[in-house]
Design a protein around this motif. Structure first.
Motif, mmCIF file in Angstrom:
data_model
loop_
_atom_site.group_PDB
_atom_site.id
_atom_site.type_symbol
_atom_site.label_atom_id
_atom_site.label_comp_id
_atom_site.label_asym_id
_atom_site.label_seq_id
_atom_site.Cartn_x
_atom_site.Cartn_y
_atom_site.Cartn_z
ATOM 1 N N GLY B 176 41.150 -12.400 -17.626
ATOM 2 C CA GLY B 176 39.911 -11.638 -17.765
ATOM 3 C C GLY B 176 39.320 -11.321 -16.419
ATOM 4 N N PRO B 177 38.227 -10.570 -16.390
ATOM 5 C CA PRO B 177 37.601 -10.199 -15.111
ATOM 6 C C PRO B 177 36.940 -11.404 -14.452
ATOM 7 C CG PRO B 177 36.206 -9.542 -16.938
ATOM 8 C CD PRO B 177 37.473 -10.065 -17.550
ATOM 9 N N PRO B 178 36.704 -11.345 -13.136
ATOM 10 C CA PRO B 178 36.019 -12.439 -12.447
ATOM 11 C C PRO B 178 34.555 -12.488 -12.871
ATOM 12 C CG PRO B 178 36.275 -10.588 -10.964
ATOM 13 C CD PRO B 178 37.021 -10.240 -12.214
ATOM 14 N N GLU B 179 34.015 -13.699 -12.974
ATOM 15 C CA GLU B 179 32.627 -13.810 -13.409
ATOM 16 C C GLU B 179 31.683 -14.156 -12.277
ATOM 17 O OE1 GLU B 179 32.428 -16.376 -16.806
ATOM 18 O OE2 GLU B 179 33.876 -15.108 -17.879
ATOM 19 N N THR B 180 32.186 -14.938 -11.320
ATOM 20 C CA THR B 180 31.315 -15.342 -10.216
ATOM 21 C C THR B 180 31.836 -14.744 -8.906
ATOM 22 O OG1 THR B 180 32.608 -17.288 -9.698
ATOM 23 C CG2 THR B 180 30.876 -17.535 -11.343
ATOM 24 N N MET B 181 30.999 -14.786 -7.914
ATOM 25 C CA MET B 181 31.405 -14.253 -6.625
ATOM 26 C C MET B 181 32.596 -15.029 -6.066
ATOM 27 S SD MET B 181 29.507 -11.640 -6.040
ATOM 28 C CE MET B 181 29.521 -11.244 -4.308
ATOM 29 N N GLY B 182 32.605 -16.346 -6.313
ATOM 30 C CA GLY B 182 33.724 -17.162 -5.853
ATOM 31 C C GLY B 182 35.027 -16.711 -6.491
ATOM 32 N N GLN B 183 34.956 -16.460 -7.811
ATOM 33 C CA GLN B 183 36.160 -15.980 -8.498
ATOM 34 C C GLN B 183 36.567 -14.613 -7.974
ATOM 35 O OE1 GLN B 183 35.379 -15.977 -12.690
ATOM 36 N NE2 GLN B 183 35.397 -18.214 -12.843
ATOM 37 N N LEU B 184 35.573 -13.787 -7.729
ATOM 38 C CA LEU B 184 35.858 -12.437 -7.241
ATOM 39 C C LEU B 184 36.696 -12.512 -5.964
ATOM 40 C CD1 LEU B 184 35.417 -9.368 -7.446
ATOM 41 C CD2 LEU B 184 33.350 -9.650 -6.096
ATOM 42 N N LYS B 185 36.305 -13.424 -5.109
ATOM 43 C CA LYS B 185 37.020 -13.570 -3.843
ATOM 44 C C LYS B 185 38.476 -13.975 -4.082
ATOM 45 C CE LYS B 185 36.329 -15.084 0.790
ATOM 46 N NZ LYS B 185 35.388 -15.492 1.797
ATOM 47 N N GLU B 186 38.644 -14.915 -5.001
ATOM 48 C CA GLU B 186 40.017 -15.342 -5.329
ATOM 49 C C GLU B 186 40.817 -14.188 -5.908
ATOM 50 O OE1 GLU B 186 39.826 -18.662 -8.003
ATOM 51 O OE2 GLU B 186 38.459 -19.733 -6.653
ATOM 52 N N TYR B 187 40.181 -13.441 -6.796
ATOM 53 C CA TYR B 187 40.850 -12.303 -7.440
ATOM 54 C C TYR B 187 41.336 -11.302 -6.400
ATOM 55 C CZ TYR B 187 39.945 -13.067 -12.442
ATOM 56 O OH TYR B 187 39.952 -13.533 -13.724
ATOM 57 N N LYS B 277 45.764 1.813 -6.873
ATOM 58 C CA LYS B 277 45.686 1.331 -5.491
ATOM 59 C C LYS B 277 44.536 0.346 -5.310
ATOM 60 C CE LYS B 277 48.273 4.416 -2.759
ATOM 61 N NZ LYS B 277 48.441 4.820 -1.382
ATOM 62 N N TYR B 278 43.503 0.520 -6.105
ATOM 63 C CA TYR B 278 42.459 -0.490 -6.207
ATOM 64 C C TYR B 278 42.678 -1.206 -7.538
ATOM 65 C CZ TYR B 278 39.460 1.925 -2.727
ATOM 66 O OH TYR B 278 38.931 2.502 -1.612
ATOM 67 N N ALA B 279 42.729 -2.523 -7.524
ATOM 68 C CA ALA B 279 42.841 -3.238 -8.791
ATOM 69 C C ALA B 279 41.479 -3.300 -9.477
ATOM 70 C CB ALA B 279 43.357 -4.646 -8.552
ATOM 71 N N MET B 280 40.424 -3.343 -8.659
ATOM 72 C CA MET B 280 39.068 -3.390 -9.204
ATOM 73 C C MET B 280 38.207 -2.447 -8.375
ATOM 74 S SD MET B 280 38.483 -7.495 -9.739
ATOM 75 C CE MET B 280 38.897 -7.971 -8.076
ATOM 76 N N THR B 281 37.112 -2.007 -8.968
ATOM 77 C CA THR B 281 36.169 -1.206 -8.200
ATOM 78 C C THR B 281 34.781 -1.385 -8.785
ATOM 79 O OG1 THR B 281 35.735 0.969 -7.259
ATOM 80 C CG2 THR B 281 36.441 0.925 -9.542
ATOM 81 N N ILE B 282 33.785 -1.144 -7.969
ATOM 82 C CA ILE B 282 32.409 -1.197 -8.476
ATOM 83 C C ILE B 282 31.908 0.218 -8.511
ATOM 84 C CG2 ILE B 282 30.056 -1.901 -7.906
ATOM 85 C CD1 ILE B 282 31.268 -4.542 -7.021
ATOM 86 N N ASP B 283 31.539 0.677 -9.688
ATOM 87 C CA ASP B 283 31.199 2.084 -9.809
ATOM 88 C C ASP B 283 30.203 2.281 -10.944
ATOM 89 O OD1 ASP B 283 31.310 4.861 -9.395
ATOM 90 O OD2 ASP B 283 33.401 4.708 -8.794
ATOM 91 N N GLY B 284 29.759 3.519 -11.107
ATOM 92 C CA GLY B 284 28.690 3.808 -12.041
ATOM 93 C C GLY B 284 29.151 4.207 -13.432
ATOM 94 N N GLU B 285 28.170 4.464 -14.303
ATOM 95 C CA GLU B 285 28.430 4.731 -15.714
ATOM 96 C C GLU B 285 29.196 6.028 -15.946
ATOM 97 O OE1 GLU B 285 25.569 5.040 -14.219
ATOM 98 O OE2 GLU B 285 24.982 7.104 -14.601
#
Lengths: 315, 436, 277
Positions: B176-187, B277-285
């Motif tokens: 599943g997606p990362p939930e915390t910032m720490g997990q995000l870093k690992e991901y 090329k990006y596995a994840m991204t932060i973006d809008g609706e």
């Protein structure tokens, strides 16, 4: 008729003949477009920008007198120092390199070989490409993975830098772009080279002087007035570099101009950003005046030292 | 002497003729428009309004559809749309006295521009036409107001969330997606792929992304309104920057620059998230709508922005912003401009437009509207938009310079040209004097 | 001819000339080939220089995404107005400072030279404020009005040229009682034709390639010039290199054509600069 009479009396007072007055008026009339333009678009702006530099002005609200606050703020602004150091780099590294290269190219184009006119055409061609188009072309030429320059460098086994993305290589990239358009400068040198009497070289050759000697003792001195002219124009041009930087940094509101690590934040770019993006007209006017003083100082300095190395041939 | 006078006269006439000829050629529109203002009293002659908006491509086309609808219904007020993504151009147009009649902008510009006098206060019109501002999401509306004046009407609301490529995550053994910032870093570490030559092939998350969003995860804030202090050195902001810097340094500037130079156009099938090329991204609706258009086969998920494990009360953090319509100061037909502005922000039009481009509407009455049923990602974002931990960049007169300077120094920090503290100090030194 | 001399006068020059030609020409080759690639080929590794098949549709796509025809028209209007302005003002002023014996001629010449080295940024902001007060922002007036007052460089160029026109030419007409203006219009202007062509050409090139002026003064994208249009295209479609290169090619073609047809004027300008010493 009354005009001519009053004209006559004033003539006598100043000691001008009627003929001189006649030419005075004629000269004035013929020069009037330039005089009007000079007063309205140079003299007035020149002094009013001094006034604006002492105010806070955003174009919406009336200018507010702040004394030398703008100048004080500039002295503390790291963008100002960054832009100065970037610009000086271009002025004192890029300009001489470009000058030297255009001189060498001009000498190359001065060879009396078959088809030289075709070469001249080719060498000058990049100089006619509009700055925006050539900046875009070079952005793509210098793409680290897909650009032609790095394809070539990899092919010959040299390291392939990231060029426009690496703050250390952005300015060298600009120099490379400038060299591509150096045909324009070369053409001016070429015209001057063709004016150097061939007898000088022939005499030197009889004396057994080598190429290096002839270059420094004949070519450079003979061309020194033109070198001086191009040097001054180049230095002033360096303080006005704008388009290339704006295009390479993909200028748009919200983005800051100046490229990676602000390595392309040049004086004119910083000024544009303060004036037309932040609408700080007073602050930008102060920047403009500082620019004026720097350019004047550099020009004077160059002119002063030029007495030692510029030779006005013959006389 | 007589002859001389005639030459002088001739040249001046010549000069004037050229000048007026050239201005005559060029300024028919203002001349015509002023004529129209006079005739406008009789309400017979038609008026043409210029409408500048920042949407391009398919989004711009969606807006053009609405404009056409208006023009068909209102032959006396013709609206001419113009897609212009550089908002700075509006400001210079207003200072130059030739502004568009109606324009779009981001909510964060409303207060600085409004207080400066670039936007026309709309309160009299709102009162006169009984527009119910109570229908608007309070946070969205308040960003358009300052000192008791309403300078713009919000049309859409933007929230960012975390998008992840399900296939890529699964292949890396992540369920599943990362939930915390720490997990995000690992991901990010796990998901980034280097070719055997050492060249980056895929990046977990672009580390230069949006320090603003992450700073809210760490409880950061940018301005202390009570003390009138800008606070780029606030602990939360600093934590977000250090997070970004940590990931950046894992790869290094030269590696990341190279990687970025091979990325495709955002609004196209070559968008790096669409191509994997990006596995994840932060973006809008709006992104799900883009995906539907450009990469319909992409298997992706939407998740909340990770939160700081030390601050679990700050769950569901993020950045919220708006798009607004406003009338510039100095327009020639304010009445007509208002009519169009009012019409286009009415529920029907707002619903049609925001649904077409997958944005969140700013009217609460629309949130359950049927029209959004087929809008991908709408429910997730709508729900997320009610999180109490969403923030906007403080709306002040110096916001845009602040954001620009912040981004500049953030970039310098990432590249190791200045230390975190020194960079943030520079921001403070530059922006604090602008606080009035 | 000895081998050494052959090397020095033939082989060495040609080798060098060809080497540099590669540097000057290859970017053009790259420009055109990129503009004909498909969008997937752009980011193909290893990159290929020559496209697999020529995608002429990129040019069509560039025209469809952005109204380049319209921008071209806007640009041409500005160019033509500027040419009219320069051709009106520059020769008048040049005539005044080179053929009329009056006190102002030397002063004006000195100031004209001085203004050439004055950085334009110094006047930029007040000029902008003047134009804003006149309501001229977002019109072509700020971009063209200056031409009607004569640009320093063209005044200088024409003055140099006029110094070479024999005085006797106008003396005879003066004897016949012709007015100065008639002499200017009927005798001097016709002899100036080649120099005026140079002025027109360079004014055209200057206005066509100007970026900062339109960037500051033109807001409405319906009024944009080609340079602004191309930059706008980069902003919105920056990673679509094939289309961007197609658009750049479109923009460069008129300049290249002009160069091929007006080559002698370009060469002339090179020698004009040597007059600065």
């Amino acid at each position: 008729m009354r005009d001519s009479i009053s004209g006559k009396t004033s003539l006598r007072r100043k000691g001008w003949t009627r003929r001189e007055w006649h030419y005075f008026w004629l000269g004035l009339i013929f020069a009037s477009p330039w005089i009007i333009g000079f007063l309205v678009f140079t003299v007035y702006p020149f002094f009013s920008s001094l006034y604006f530099s002492l105010t806070e002005y955003d174009l919406f609200n009336a200018p507010r007198w702040v004394g030398i606050d703008n100048y004080k703020a500039i002295m503390k602004d790291h963008n100002f120092y960054k832009s100065i150091s970037n610009t000086l780099f271009m002025a004192f590294i890029s300009v001489p390199i470009t000058l030297l290269c255009s001189l060498l190219i001009a000498m190359l184009l001065n060879f009396k070989v078959k088809g030289i006119n075709y070469y001249r055409t080719i060498y000058y061609l990049p100089a006619v490409i509009p700055g925006v188009a050539s900046a875009l072309l070079w952005t793509w030429m210098l793409n680290p993975d897909f650009g032609l320059v790095n394809i070539f460098l990899r092919w010959v086994g040299l390291p392939d830098p990231a060029w426009l993305l690496d703050p250390q290589f952005t300015k060298p990239s600009l120099i490379l772009m400038g060299l591509w358009g150096s045909g324009a400068g070369a053409l001016i040198f070429l015209a001057a080279l063709q004016g150097v009497p061939q007898t000088y070289y022939e005499a030197a050759e009889v004396d057994g002087a080598n190429w290096w000697y002839r270059f420094w003792k004949i070519t450079v001195p003979a061309l020194s007035p033109i070198i001086l002219f191009q040097l001054i124009m180049g230095l002033i041009g360096a303080f006005q570099i704008f388009t290339e930087s704006y295009i390479l940094a993909g200028g748009k509101s919200g983005n800051s101009l100046g490229g990676p690590g602000q390595s392309l934040l040049f004086y004119a770019v910083n000024l544009y950003q303060e004036a037309f993006m932040n609408l700080k007209m007073g602050y930008a006017s102060a920047l403009a005046w500082i620019l004026f003083i720097i350019v004047m100082l550099i020009t004077l300095l160059v002119l002063k030292t030029s007495r030692r190395w510029v030779y006005y041939g013959g006389e | 002497m007589k002859r001389k006078g005639s030459i002088l006269g001739l040249i001046f006439v010549f000069l004037l003729a050229i000048l007026s000829g050239c201005s005559g050629k060029d300024t028919p529109s203002p001349g015509k428009e002023s004529g129209e203002t006079k005739g406008g009293d009789s309400k017979k002659e038609s008026v043409e309004l210029s409408f500048w908006y920042g949407w391009t491509g398919p989004e711009g086309e969606a807006l053009e559809k609405l404009i056409k609808k208006w023009n068909d219904a209102n032959p006396d007020i013709k609206v001419k749309g113009l897609s212009q993504s550089d908002y700075q151009k509006q400001l210079t147009a207003i200072t130059g006295g030739n502004p568009p009649d109606v324009a779009s902008n981001f909510g964060q510009d409303v207060v600085p521009w409004g207080e400066r006098g670039a936007m026309m206060p709309l309160d009299d019109y709102i009162k006169k036409d009984n527009v119910d501002l109570g229908d608007f999401v309070p946070a969205a509306l308040s960003s358009s107001q300052s000192k008791g004046k309403t300078y713009a009407i919000p049309i859409a609301m933007h929230v960012s969330m975390l998008f992840y490529n399900k296939e890529v995550l699964e292949k890396a053994g992540l369920s599943g997606p990362p939930e915390t910032m720490g997990q995000l870093k690992e991901y990010i570490t796990k998901l980034s792929v280097k070719e055997n030559g050492g060249k980056l092939q895929r990046l977990g998350l672009w580390p230069g992304v949006d320090a603003f969003t992450f700073s809210y995860a760490y409880g950061g804030s940018y301005y202390d309104a009570d003390k009138k202090q800008v606070t780029p050195d606030n602990a939360g902001v600093k934590a977000a920057i250090e997070f970004g810097k940590g990931i950046w340094d894992q790869f290094g500037s030269s590696e990341l620059d190279r990687f970025a130079s091979g990325l495709g156009q955002y609004m196209s099938p070559q968008n790096p998230f669409f191509t994997g090329k990006y596995a994840m991204t932060i973006d809008g609706e709006w992104l799900p709508t883009f995906i539907k258009q450009f990469a319909p086969n992409l298997n992706y998920g939407i998740a909340p922005i990770p939160y700081d494990e030390n601050n679990p009360n700050l769950k569901n953090p993020g950045n919220v912003s708006t798009s607004v319509f406003y009338i510039p100061k100095g327009v020639k037909h304010p009445e007509e401009s208002w009519k169009f502005l009012k019409w286009i922000t009415e529920p029907d039009q707002m619903a049609e437009f925001t649904a077409a481009i997958g944005n969140l509407p700013t009217r609460t009455s629309l949130q359950s509207n049927e029209i959004y049923k087929d809008v991908p990602g709408f429910q997730e974002f709508l729900q997320y938009s009610s999180s109490p931990n969403l923030h906007s960049f403080p709306a002040t007169t110096f916001s845009s310079e602040y954001m620009t300077e912040f981004s500049t120094q953030y970039n310098a920090i990432l590249r190791g040209e200045v230390s975190v503290d020194e960079g943030l100090k520079r921001v403070k030194d530059k922006i604090q004097p602008l606080v009035k | 001819m000895s081998a050494a001399k052959l090397l020095r006068t033939k082989i060495f020059p040609h080798t060098m000339l060809i080497l540099f030609s590669v540097f000057f020409l290859f970017p053009f080759v790259w420009l055109v080939f990129t503009s004909l690639k498909s969008s997937n080929e752009i980011f193909e590794l290893p990159p290929r220089i020559i496209p697999a098949s020529f995608q002429w549709s990129n040019y069509k796509a560039a025209f469809e995404t952005v109204p380049f025809g319209h921008y071209m028209l806007n640009t041409l209007v500005i160019c033509v107005v500027c040419i009219i302005g320069q051709l009106f003002a520059a020769p008048l002023v040049a005539y005044s400072i080179s053929r009329i014996p009056w006190v102002g001629s030397k002063i004006i010449f000195a100031i004209v030279l001085a203004t050439m080295i004055l950085p334009s940024q110094v006047q930029l902001i007040p000029q902008y404020i003047i134009f804003a007060k006149l309501g001229w922002i977002n019109t072509i007036l700020p971009l063209t009005i200056g031409a009607f007052f004569g640009a320093p460089f063209y005044i200088f160029l024409l003055r140099q040229f006029l110094l070479g026109v024999p005085k006797e030419l106008s003396e005879a007409a003066k004897m016949d009682g012709a007015s100065e203006f008639r002499i200017y219009a009927q005798i001097i202007l016709p002899t100036l034709k080649p120099a005026l062509a140079t002025v027109a050409l360079f004014t055209f090139v200057g206005a066509y390639t100007d970026f900062m002026g339109p960037l500051i003064y033109l807001n409405d994208s319906a009024k944009w010039t080609l340079t602004l249009g191309l930059q706008g295209f980069q902003q919105d479609h920056g990673a679509q290199w094939e289309k961007l290169m197609a658009a750049s090619t479109i923009m460069a073609i008129p300049m290249i054509l002009l160069y091929f047809f007006g080559q002698k004027y370009y060469m002339q300008s090179g020698s004009a600069f040597t007059g600065f010493k």
